[in-house]
Design an enzyme around this catalytic site. Structure first.
Site: not given
Length: 552
Positions: A294, A305, A319
């Protein structure tokens, strides 16, 4: 992403006359279905309570129905009754009224397994290893761990009397503590791993997690840290905004961190960094494993990224769902999944597809064929649908059968208690190591303990014997099977030496915790932590780090 379709009536113009056809599945029909099913459920509930052959607890029956209904959606949509609200708030805020002691049941006995530094339990004489007998005069022999913790928790500034049995002390000891507001630290450790590499361990994203990481990084830089390791292993997540704040420590103000998308327009939001960062250039490694979920994956995925950090360890949990809490009647609450989240590259890392269950109700992982490729800022390939893939994968060592049983039966725990009382002091945790002589002493003590265990080879042999008997081969091969049993038994006698390194690491971690609490447990494992060592290696090699972050 699941697409929500609104069914509309079709209008057909025919040559003879205009005829309008309507679908009867619009919003009004949906509301009718909801009302009809609620009426059926209420009627059924009353009839079962009135007519069932045995007495039925209406609260238990209703709770079972609610839990089963929500479980058909996903594991994160939960009903929280009034009795559990305080625990739910503790999970969100990390605060509760207590004495700062963690207990656990070991071989049927409730023992103190950790103390929180600076709180009443530690300051007023409680020790790790103490067996708790009674709290406020109430015997806890038959109480569960939760019931025991409830006796210790409560209103601040109230006294708690605890009766404990201590190693090498013939009679029970009574200790008195004053409850206070206990804050569970989301950063239980930060410190220098090498002369120029600092580490921050973040265990959960409760309130102020981002500020805690910020303060830790600033403190490490003042100590000379030129590179940082952020440890998110085993971190199950928490507050989404704290994931944004944590990421903000390392990337500039105004950058996208995470987007959420759900069927309600208000749930479609993009969260950006709001503050000035601590350092956007310092080399950074993030440790993850299968227990990182999460909010942990938001942080790791965003930093990956933007090619801001190298990710080290194992694939994360996967998740990609967001929950919010909603108040219900009678002071209860609903925690419900409202959206999926997406990292800046556009990927959702949710690994299990709850919207398409198998006929038996089970849930499958998203197949590789349906995963989509995305790219990082520097053009590196990353994928959705299965957690965060590390840039440097580290194979974890499987725990041996003997180490597992020594750990789970509390044998290492009990020996650490014995060692603590026999040795007034030890070196600093990161310098502490059991000598060969001390390990031999541990082996000798083990002869007085029951630590019988079965290896996987033994289990396989038992299956082989059973299959041989079923297929009438046993008499033909029984001599060979008996010889194999003897060889396995002789090999097990050598396991304490074969797995010495693994057992020593676990024992040293347990012992260091007695002297230096959680900080000591963490620092004692530095040399034996493959993820940490891999991060240190790549951060120490500027060329390798640059190659990884710029590789297309």
């Amino acid at each position: 992403m699941r697409t929500s379709l609104r069914k509309m009536g079709w209008v057909f113009a025919l040559a003879a006359a205009p005829v309008i056809f309507f679908s009867f599945n619009g919003p009004d029909d949906r509301y009718f279905d909801i009302a009809r099913n609620l009426d059926i459920f209420a009627t059924l509930y009353k009839e079962v309570n009135a007519l069932y052959v045995d007495e039925v607890n209406p609260n238990t029956l209703m709770r079972s129905g609610i839990d089963a209904m929500l479980a058909s959606l996903d594991p994160y949509t939960n009903y929280i009754p009034e009795d559990d609200i305080e625990d739910f708030r503790t999970q969100s805020s990390g605060e509760y009224g207590g004495i700062g002691a963690v207990t656990g049941r070991i071989n049927g006995k409730v023992k103190v397994i950790m103390l929180m530094d600076g709180y009443s339990a530690q300051k007023n004489g409680l020790k790790i290893g103490d067996e708790v007998i009674a709290i406020n005069g109430v015997s806890i022999e038959n109480l569960s761990r939760d019931e025991t913790n409830e006796l210790m928790k409560g209103q601040s500034n109230k006294d708690v009397e605890m009766t404990v049995r201590r190693y090498n002390t013939p009679t029970p000891i009574k200790l008195t503590f004053k409850r206070e507001k206990v804050k569970i630290e989301n950063v239980p450790y930060f410190g220098m791993v090498t002369a120029d590499i600092g580490m921050v361990k973040l265990t959960e994203f409760t309130d102020q997690a981002g500020r805690s990481v910020k303060n830790a990084v600033q403190a490490l830089k003042e100590k000379g840290a030129k590179k940082i390791i952020l440890d998110l292993r085993g971190n199950p997540g928490g507050l989404l905004l704290e994931a944004v704040n944590t990421t903000n420590v390392f990337i500039p103000k105004g950058m996208d961190v995470v987007s959420t998308k759900g069927k309600i327009e208000d749930n479609n939001q993009t969260y950006k960094t709001l503050d000035n960062p601590v350092d956007t250039e310092i080399p950074l490694a993030v440790l993850i494993n299968s227990g990182s979920a999460s909010a942990s994956e938001i942080v790791a995925g965003t930093l990956q990224d933007y090619d801001r950090a190298v990710i080290v360890g194992e694939k994360s949990f996967g998740k990609g769902l967001v929950q919010v809490s909603r108040p219900l009647s009678y002071n209860s609450q609903l925690k419900v999944t409202t959206a999926k989240y997406y990292t800046p590259s556009g990927r959702c890392i949710q690994a299990l597809d709850y919207s398409h269950r198998r006929p038996d109700g089970s849930v499958g992982k998203i197949p590789d064929s349906l995963k989509t490729e995305f790219t990082t800022k520097n053009g590196r390939k990353v994928f959705d649908g299965g957690g965060i893939d590390p840039d440097i994968s580290v194979e974890g060592e499987d725990i041996s059968a003997i180490a597992y049983v020594l750990q789970t039966k509390g044998i290492l725990f009990d020996y650490a208690t014995r060692y603590y009382y026999d040795n007034p002091e030890i070196p600093a945790a990161d310098q502490f190591s059991l000598s060969d002589k001390e390990y031999e002493a541990f082996k000798s003590w083990l002869k007085t303990q029951d630590y019988s265990y079965r290896t996987q080879v033994e289990k396989n042999l038992e299956d082989m014997i059973e299959n041989a008997s079923d297929e009438k081969y046993y008499d033909l091969i029984k001599d060979q099977l008996n010889e194999l049993e003897e060889v396995i038994e002789q090999s097990k006698e050598k396991d304490l030496d074969l797995y010495k390194s693994q057992i020593k690491t676990l024992l040293e971690e347990e012992i260091a915790g007695r002297y230096y609490l959680e900080r000591g447990s963490i620092e004692s494992t530095f040399d034996a932590d493959p993820d940490l060592q891999a991060a240190v290696r790549v951060l120490s090699n500027t060329e390798e780090l640059g190659t990884i972050l710029n590789k297309k």
